[in-house]
Structures are given as structure tokens and as C-alpha cells.
Design a protein around this motif. Structure first.
Motif, PDB file in Angstrom:
ATOM      1  N   GLY A  19       0.834  -1.200   0.000  1.00 11.11           N
ATOM      2  CA  GLY A  19       0.000   0.000   0.000  1.00 11.11           C
ATOM      3  C   GLY A  19       0.867   1.247   0.000  1.00 11.11           C
ATOM      4  O   GLY A  19       0.628   2.187  -0.758  1.00 11.11           O
ATOM      5  N   ALA A  20       1.896   1.226   0.831  1.00  8.91           N
ATOM      6  CA  ALA A  20       2.809   2.373   0.875  1.00  8.91           C
ATOM      7  C   ALA A  20       3.479   2.562  -0.474  1.00  8.91           C
ATOM      8  O   ALA A  20       3.594   3.682  -0.985  1.00  8.91           O
ATOM      9  N   ALA A  21       3.917   1.438  -1.084  1.00  5.45           N
ATOM     10  CA  ALA A  21       4.574   1.538  -2.391  1.00  5.45           C
ATOM     11  C   ALA A  21       3.611   2.100  -3.436  1.00  5.45           C
ATOM     12  O   ALA A  21       3.984   2.950  -4.254  1.00  5.45           O
ATOM     13  N   ALA A  22       2.356   1.654  -3.389  1.00  5.53           N
ATOM     14  CA  ALA A  22       1.380   2.115  -4.384  1.00  5.53           C
ATOM     15  C   ALA A  22       1.049   3.589  -4.180  1.00  5.53           C
ATOM     16  O   ALA A  22       0.878   4.335  -5.144  1.00  5.53           O
ATOM     17  N   ILE A  23       0.975   4.022  -2.921  1.00  2.43           N
ATOM     18  CA  ILE A  23       0.711   5.436  -2.651  1.00  2.43           C
ATOM     19  C   ILE A  23       1.845   6.287  -3.215  1.00  2.43           C
ATOM     20  O   ILE A  23       1.635   7.287  -3.896  1.00  2.43           O
ATOM     21  N   LEU A  24       3.075   5.836  -2.949  1.00  3.06           N
ATOM     22  CA  LEU A  24       4.246   6.541  -3.455  1.00  3.06           C
ATOM     23  C   LEU A  24       4.232   6.569  -4.980  1.00  3.06           C
ATOM     24  O   LEU A  24       4.486   7.603  -5.606  1.00  3.06           O
ATOM     25  N   TYR A  25       3.911   5.440  -5.564  1.00  5.39           N
ATOM     26  CA  TYR A  25       3.901   5.296  -7.013  1.00  5.39           C
ATOM     27  C   TYR A  25       2.953   6.303  -7.660  1.00  5.39           C
ATOM     28  O   TYR A  25       3.233   6.856  -8.714  1.00  5.39           O
ATOM     29  N   GLY A  26       1.833   6.535  -6.988  1.00  7.86           N
ATOM     30  CA  GLY A  26       0.808   7.373  -7.608  1.00  7.86           C
ATOM     31  C   GLY A  26       1.041   8.863  -7.479  1.00  7.86           C
ATOM     32  O   GLY A  26       0.314   9.644  -8.081  1.00  7.86           O
ATOM     33  N   LEU A  27       2.050   9.283  -6.691  1.00 12.67           N
ATOM     34  CA  LEU A  27       2.193  10.711  -6.380  1.00 12.67           C
ATOM     35  C   LEU A  27       2.163  11.608  -7.614  1.00 12.67           C
ATOM     36  O   LEU A  27       1.579  12.677  -7.586  1.00 12.67           O
ATOM     37  N   ASP A  28       2.802  11.170  -8.700  1.00 14.81           N
ATOM     38  CA  ASP A  28       2.843  12.026  -9.885  1.00 14.81           C
ATOM     39  C   ASP A  28       1.742  11.762 -10.904  1.00 14.81           C
ATOM     40  O   ASP A  28       1.441  12.616 -11.723  1.00 14.81           O
ATOM     41  N   VAL A  29       1.165  10.564 -10.855  1.00 18.37           N
ATOM     42  CA  VAL A  29       0.162  10.233 -11.871  1.00 18.37           C
ATOM     43  C   VAL A  29      -1.241  10.588 -11.450  1.00 18.37           C
ATOM     44  O   VAL A  29      -2.076  10.893 -12.298  1.00 18.37           O
ATOM     45  N   VAL A  30      -1.515  10.489 -10.148  1.00 22.80           N
ATOM     46  CA  VAL A  30      -2.897  10.658  -9.720  1.00 22.80           C
ATOM     47  C   VAL A  30      -3.212  12.141  -9.604  1.00 22.80           C
ATOM     48  O   VAL A  30      -2.616  12.850  -8.799  1.00 22.80           O
ATOM     49  N   THR A  77      12.959   1.021 -15.453  1.00 24.75           N
ATOM     50  CA  THR A  77      11.713   0.275 -15.616  1.00 24.75           C
ATOM     51  C   THR A  77      12.000  -1.109 -16.181  1.00 24.75           C
ATOM     52  O   THR A  77      11.435  -2.106 -15.726  1.00 24.75           O
ATOM     53  N   MET A  78      12.888  -1.145 -17.170  1.00 21.22           N
ATOM     54  CA  MET A  78      13.206  -2.422 -17.796  1.00 21.22           C
ATOM     55  C   MET A  78      13.814  -3.383 -16.766  1.00 21.22           C
ATOM     56  O   MET A  78      13.392  -4.536 -16.655  1.00 21.22           O
ATOM     57  N   LEU A 109       9.818   5.439  -9.789  1.00 25.82           N
ATOM     58  CA  LEU A 109      11.057   4.659  -9.806  1.00 25.82           C
ATOM     59  C   LEU A 109      11.422   4.184  -8.402  1.00 25.82           C
ATOM     60  O   LEU A 109      11.879   3.050  -8.229  1.00 25.82           O
ATOM     61  N   ILE A 110      11.205   5.055  -7.401  1.00 25.94           N
ATOM     62  CA  ILE A 110      11.529   4.643  -6.034  1.00 25.94           C
ATOM     63  C   ILE A 110      10.657   3.459  -5.631  1.00 25.94           C
ATOM     64  O   ILE A 110      11.148   2.433  -5.137  1.00 25.94           O
ATOM     65  N   ALA A 111       9.345   3.606  -5.853  1.00 22.80           N
ATOM     66  CA  ALA A 111       8.429   2.517  -5.476  1.00 22.80           C
ATOM     67  C   ALA A 111       8.828   1.219  -6.171  1.00 22.80           C
ATOM     68  O   ALA A 111       8.863   0.142  -5.558  1.00 22.80           O
ATOM     69  N   MET A 112       9.156   1.325  -7.460  1.00 19.43           N
ATOM     70  CA  MET A 112       9.487   0.121  -8.223  1.00 19.43           C
ATOM     71  C   MET A 112      10.790  -0.501  -7.720  1.00 19.43           C
ATOM     72  O   MET A 112      10.886  -1.720  -7.558  1.00 19.43           O
ATOM     73  N   SER A 113      11.784   0.343  -7.461  1.00 17.84           N
ATOM     74  CA  SER A 113      13.083  -0.196  -7.049  1.00 17.84           C
ATOM     75  C   SER A 113      12.992  -0.881  -5.687  1.00 17.84           C
ATOM     76  O   SER A 113      13.569  -1.958  -5.492  1.00 17.84           O
TER      77      SER A 113
END
Lengths: 609, 52
Positions: free
Chosen positions: A81-92, A337-338, A415-419
Motif C-alpha cells: 500500500g505504501a509503495a502504491a501510494i508513493l507510485y501514484g504521487l505524480d500520476v494521480v 523500468t526495464m 522509480l523509487i516505489a518500483m526499485s
């Protein structure tokens, strides 16, 4: 060390409620990060306990029931959940989408810490509706329609689930979450859970709705609904053989359909069906190692599947394309990403050294130990197909030559969330003990040797052969600009049938009833205006009609001059308006008498007593 | 006897498994795959949508 000792759901619900108040821009970002961190703290500091018991109309609702099984779910749910929240910061862009996401993740945590079926059911439904928001915030027509189908499915599942709970309660008198005895309630409950867990053929909502969700929304959705289903399955139906075989069917079905997809997120969605199959199989096997394997797979799957959805979300965000036929050549343009995507792909395929390997092997091992060899073979076949699929996905997204594509690397929060997620995929693969100690049966899990030489060599052999076969059969499984229909075709057809049934025969029936009822009501009105006179009129009319009597010379109510040719119409006309009317007082008297009689009958026979 | 004890079992299994899965998905694909706007096209009419 801070200890919150509150149900983690509270953090997210309060966060969702406050979000509209914090404005936009930087404050909102930090607020969201704070919610994510608080959520993590609240889940990771929980001790095994049963608290937050709320009495409610004779029941005891348990909001915080933490044991080993719910704790491990809490850890992974709050982490991703934390990773997804972070991930969305720029897209949502819209607050509403985050509110849906927070409610969704909060209610999933609420569901896994619920100690009784009733609380579980409430959170179950909140999950369905908040995730619907994540589909609808795409704001496209496709998403709207898919969301509608999604919620219809979940409403159906929710009803079955609730009915199962009620029947279970009626027969046992307990609402504590636990195994259910066989009967109608058993099947209803299994069906309700089956909708969320994507049992074949109740799975069609999943590959239908997930690819149409928003970019961050799909990351949330890939995690919670199905895994909460698996968790509840582990609580209520451990060791049911039919469930284990359903897992095998799901593992194969998902893989075969995934291989036919062109939309990247649809491909991933079918792999959710397939991977959830492994978990369901583990639960269905029901031995300590089976449950451990299933739950370990839940944990690992959440990591790599959310990561895959993050990577593909980043690709869609940067390129605006979602079909394999349009993608390619992104390896240079989106290197991080790759790399993370390749890690996730290797993890889901169960390559030695990644986290999928250590839990998938456990489930297959459990199946063999319980002498379910057919199931073990099906699961192995599933992992062959999975590797094929992910070679295809990564090849066609990142490595195939495509000069015409423009993209740059994903934004930093993504990138942070993904890494971070990718790091844990590798870490758990390399050091499985860190996962094994938090499983429901750690002693059994610690004895399982994921890196036994025979098993490792066998897996490598299998995967190498698959990679070779991919190269050989690449032409055959290349993506096409095609959609594949699934069992949903039948549902759509059936749906159209239902609408036809409602519009044509049902409407005709309804209007016929309507007309008749109106006629009946009309005659009652006519009769009640003067019952005495009306009955005389009716008697006369009937007698006349039966030929017992001549038509009366002066029909009742015939207002007007003398007429010689009194015909059949005369009494009919008379029926319309009896001459004298009962006064209101008399009417009330009749009503009172009726009620009095009713009361006497009721008292003497003891109705309602 | 555990299946994994057969020599090169995994490699054979991988070989046959790949063929099986690709064949299955090919056959099913021939039967189930439609043009991308299929459902929209179905709904938009052309005879009540019974051409499936």
C-alpha cells in the motif's frame, strides 16, 4: 519504538477523510507519505491479540483479531500500500482517486483483521465499491462499462457471501470467522469467496476491469481483492480437495488465456488468475506446508505482481500505448523500468534466486507430499506457461526493435516505489528465511529446503528448456491485434437475454396484471359505494344473464327517460353508478367491525403471540 | 517414486509442456479471437448482434 495498537484500517480511513482538506501540491504529497508511513507502523507493530471488540445488537464485533495469519497479510498489505501510494504521487491528479485507493487498501486491512464474519462482510463490500472508483476514474466509456460489469459481479458475490454467513450463523449461532460445515451456506460462502478469488468461471470481472483501471488504480487492484479472498479461504476452507483442484485449473486456465492477450495489463490480469491458482491450491491441500506455501505465495505474488503493474503502468504513462503490437524498443529509453520489470518477470516465473521460486516450489512440494501428483503436474505446467508469457511480455515491450516509439524514464516517485519492491523480490529469493519465520507454521516452513540441489537443478533445466522453446516458437505466440473472448461472452449473451426477457415477456405480463388489477380495484370502489344496492344489482344482473329472470323494466340506476328497448346494456350501465351512497360514518363503522372481528380472531387463535 | 528422479525429467517436461500450452492457446485463439472492436461492433447492431 512507537506502538499504535489500533486497527490499521483506521489510519487509512482517517487519511482518506482528511485528504480533501490538505489542498494540493507539496502538502498533499507529504500528507500521503505520512499516511503510508503511519499505516506501515500500525501494521508492523501489531502484537497477536484480540481487541477492539464492539458490542452490536447482541453480537460482538471484533475489529482487531491479530494472529500469525492475519499479521503476515497485514505486513504485506501495508507495505505494498505504501509503495502504491508513493507510485501514484505524480500520476494521480484527482483526490477522489486517492480516497478510493486509501479506502480500498484500508478496508482490505480491515477485512484481514476482522474477527467475525459480520465485520468481514462490511469491509468486503467497502472494498468492492472503493475499487470500483479506481476503475471509473479512468473516465473512459470502456472503463465505465467494465466497472458496471465489475460491480455487478461483486454484488452477486457479496450477496452469496452474506447469505452464507447468515445460514452459518443460524445453524451454529456463532459469527466468529472459522471453518464452515457443509450445507447450502457452505456453497454460498464458497461461491461468494470464489468471486473475489477469481474461481473459474467466476473470474471474468478480473481481466475485464483491471486493464481499464487508472494507472495507479491497477496497482492497488492487483493486490487486494483476490488476496483477501485467498486469506478468507484459508480461514474458512482449508484442506478442501475440490478447492485444491480448482487452484490447478486456475493456474492453467490463466496461463493459456494470458498467452493470447495483446493488452499488457490484460496479460498481467490473466496471470493473476493463474498465480492465485497456486495459492488456492496450497490452501486446498490444507497441510501445514500447503497453507504455508499458499500464504508465502500470496506474500511474494503481491510483491512481483504489483511491481509488474507498476512497470506496465509506467510504460503506458510514458508512451500512451498499451498493446504489445505497438510497443518495443524501450530497454534503452526506460532502463530502470526495464530492469525492475525483468526482476518481476523472473520472480513470477519462479527463476532460481527470486522470490517466486521459493513459494511456488513449496506449493508443488506440498501437492506431491499429499500425493496429488496430477495437481503438481498442472502447477508445473502452469509455471512453464508463465515463463513463456513473461519472456514474451518483456521481449515485446523492451527488447524488440521499434524505432518509432518515443518515451523517457518514469518519474522519480514511480522509480523509487518500483526499485524498493524489486529489491524485496530479490532479497526474499536470496534469503527465504526472512519470509519463512513470519509464516503461519514457521517450524514446517523452516524445514523446507528451497535450495535443495535436485530441485534447483530441475527448475533450471525446466526454465532453460522453456527459454529455448520460446525462441523456437516465437512466431507462433507473437501478439496480434485481436481481443480474445472468454466465458464473459456467455455472460454478455445471458445479460442481453435477461434484458430482452424484462422488456418483452415480463413487461407484457406486468401490463396485463396492471389492467386487470385496475379493473378489479374499480369494481371494488363501485361496490363499496353502496354495498347493499350493489349486491342487488349484481344478483339481478347475474340472474338475468343466467336466464332466470327477465331484464327488469326499470334498471337500477338508469337515470333518464323511459326507453322501450331495454337491452343488455342497461344493467351494465347501471353498474357504473348505484344511486344511493353509504355515508362516511357507515363506512367507518364497517371498518371498525371488521377490525374488531380480526382482533377477536387474532386473540383467540394467538396469532402474532 | 518422485517424478523428479527420472533423468532429464524436467527438460522433457518443459519441452512437452511448451508445445502443449502453445498448441492449446493457438487452437483456442482460432476459436475465440475477434477483431479489437468486436463487442462495440456487436452492440452497434448489424442484425441484433447474433453473428458470434
Amino acid at each position: 519504538m512507537i506502538e499504535l495498537n489500533i486497527p490499521p484500517v483506521l489510519v487509512y480511513v482517517v487519511g482518506a477523510a482528511l485528504l480533501p482538506l490538505v489542498g494540493r501540491g507539496r502538502v498533499r504529497r507529504w500528507f500521503l507519505v505520512a499516511v503510508a508511513v503511519l499505516g506501515l507502523v500500525s501494521a508492523f507493530t501489531l502484537k497477536p491479540q484480540t481487541s477492539w471488540v464492539v458490542p452490536f445488537s447482541g453480537f460482538e464485533l471484533v475489529f482487531l483479531h491479530a494472529d500469525r495469519l492475519s499479521l503476515i497479510m497485514g505486513y504485506i498489505f501495508s507495505f505494498i500500500g505504501a509503495a502504491a501510494i508513493l507510485y501514484g504521487l505524480d500520476v494521480v491528479r484527482e483526490n477522489g482517486e486517492y480516497i478510493c485507493g486509501l479506502l480500498y487498501l484500508g478496508s482490505a486491512l480491515g477485512a484481514v483483521f476482522a474477527g467475525d464474519f459480520f465485520t468481514l462482510y462490511i469491509f468486503w463490500e467497502i472494498m468492492a465499491f472503493s475499487s470500483l472508483g479506481l476503475v471509473w476514474y479512468s473516465r473512459t466509456e470502456r472503463a465505465r462499462n467494465a466497472g458496471m460489469r465489475y460491480i455487478l459481479f461483486h454484488l452477486f458475490g457479496g450477496c452469496a457471501f452474506l447469505a452464507g454467513i447468515v445460514i452459518h450463523y443460524m445453524s451454529t449461532g456463532s459469527i466468529a470467522v472459522g471453518p464452515v460445515e457443509t450445507g447450502v451456506g457452505y456453497f454460498l460462502l464458497l461461491m461468494g469467496i470464489g468471486v473475489n478469488t477469481a474461481f473459474i468461471p467466476l473470474h471474468t470481472w478480473l481481466p475485464d476491469a483491471y486493464p481499464k483501471a487508472t494507472i495507479a488504480g491497477a496497482v492497488f487492484m492487483s493486490v487486494y481483492t483476490t488476496k483477501t479472498g485467498v486469506y478468507v479461504l484459508a480461514r474458512t476452507f482449508p484442506g478442501v480437495e475440490a478447492v485444491a483442484y480448482m487452484g490447478g485449473v486456475m493456474a492453467l486456465y490463466g496461463v493459456i488465456f494470458a498467452l493470447m492477450q495483446n493488452d499488457v495489463r490484460k496479460l498481467l490480469s490473466y496471470h493473476i488468475v493463474s498465480q492465485v491458482g497456486y495459492m488456492v491450491a496450497g490452501i486446498g491441500i490444507g497441510t501445514a506446508i500447503g497453507i504455508d506455501g499458499g500464504i508465502a505465495h500470496v506474500f511474494n505474488h503481491i510483491l512481483y505482481k504489483a511491481l509488474l503493474f507498476m512497470c506496465m503502468g509506467a510504460v503506458i504513462y510514458r508512451t500512451g500505448r498499451n498493446n504489445l503490437t505497438d510497443l518495443g524498443g524501450l530497454a534503452r529509453k526506460m532502463p530502470v523500468t526495464m530492469i525492475t520489470c525483468v526482476i518481476a518477470a523472473l520472480s513470477i516465473s519462479g527463476v532460481v534466486g527470486f522470490n517466486g521460486y521459493i513459494s511456488k516450489g513449496m506449493v508443488i512440494h506440498a501437492a506431491e507430499e499429499s500425493h496429488m501428483h496430477l495437481l503438481a503436474l498442472a502447477l508445473m505446467l502452469g509455471s512453464v506457461g508463465t515463463f513463456l508469457s513473461f519472456l514474451k511480455l518483456t521481449y515485446y515491450t523492451f527488447f524488440r526493435r521499434n524505432e518509432g516509439i518515443e518515451a523517457r524514464e518514469a518519474p522519480l516517485p514511480m522509480l523509487i516505489a518500483m526499485s524498493v519492491t524489486a529489491f524485496f523480490c530479490v532479497a526474499i529469493g536470496v534469503y527465504p528465511k526472512m519470509l519463512y519465520v513470519i509464516l503461519p507454521y514457521p517450524e514446517v516452513a523452516m524445514e523446507y529446503r528451497a535450495y535443495a540441489p535436485g530441485h534447483t537443478a530441475g527448475t533450471l533445466e525446466l526454465l532453460l528448456m522453456t527459454a529455448f522453446m520460446f525462441a523456437a516458437l516465437k512466431v507462433l505466440i507473437a501478439p496480434h491485434e485481436r481481443i480474445t473472448y472468454d466465458i464473459d461472452y456467455l455472460y454478455r449473451k445471458a445479460g442481453r437475454g435477461v434484458i430482452w426477457f424484462c422488456e418483452k415477456p415480463l413487461m407484457a405480463f406486468a401490463s396485463a396484471i396492471d389492467t386487470d388489477l385496475r379493473r378489479l380495484a374499480g369494481s371494488f370502489v363501485w361496490f363499496s359505494r353502496n354495498p347493499a344496492m350493489a349486491s342487488v344489482v349484481l344478483l339481478n344482473a347475474t340472474a338475468t344473464r343466467l336466464g332466470l329472470m327477465k331484464p327488469p323494466a326499470h334498471a337500477y340506476g338508469y337515470r333518464g327517460e323511459e326507453k322501450d328497448d331495454l337491452s343488455w346494456e342497461v344493467p351494465v350501465k347501471a353498474i357504473e353508478e348505484p344511486r344511493e351512497r353509504l355515508s362516511i360514518g357507515t363506512g367507518i363503522l364497517l371498518v371498525v367491525i371488521f377490525f374488531l372481528l380480526y382482533l377477536i380472531v387474532m386473540l383467540t387463535h394467538g396469532w402474532l403471540a | 517414486m518422485m517424478l523428479e528422479e527420472i533423468p532429464a525429467f524436467s527438460a522433457m517436461f518443459g519441452f512437452i509442456g511448451c508445445l502443449l500450452i502453445v498448441a492449446l492457446s493457438k487452437i483456442l485463439g482460432r476459436w475465440l479471437q475477434r477483431r479489437e472492436d468486436y463487442y462495440r461492433w456487436l452492440r452497434s447492431g448489424s442484425g441484433g448482434g447474433e453473428q458470434g
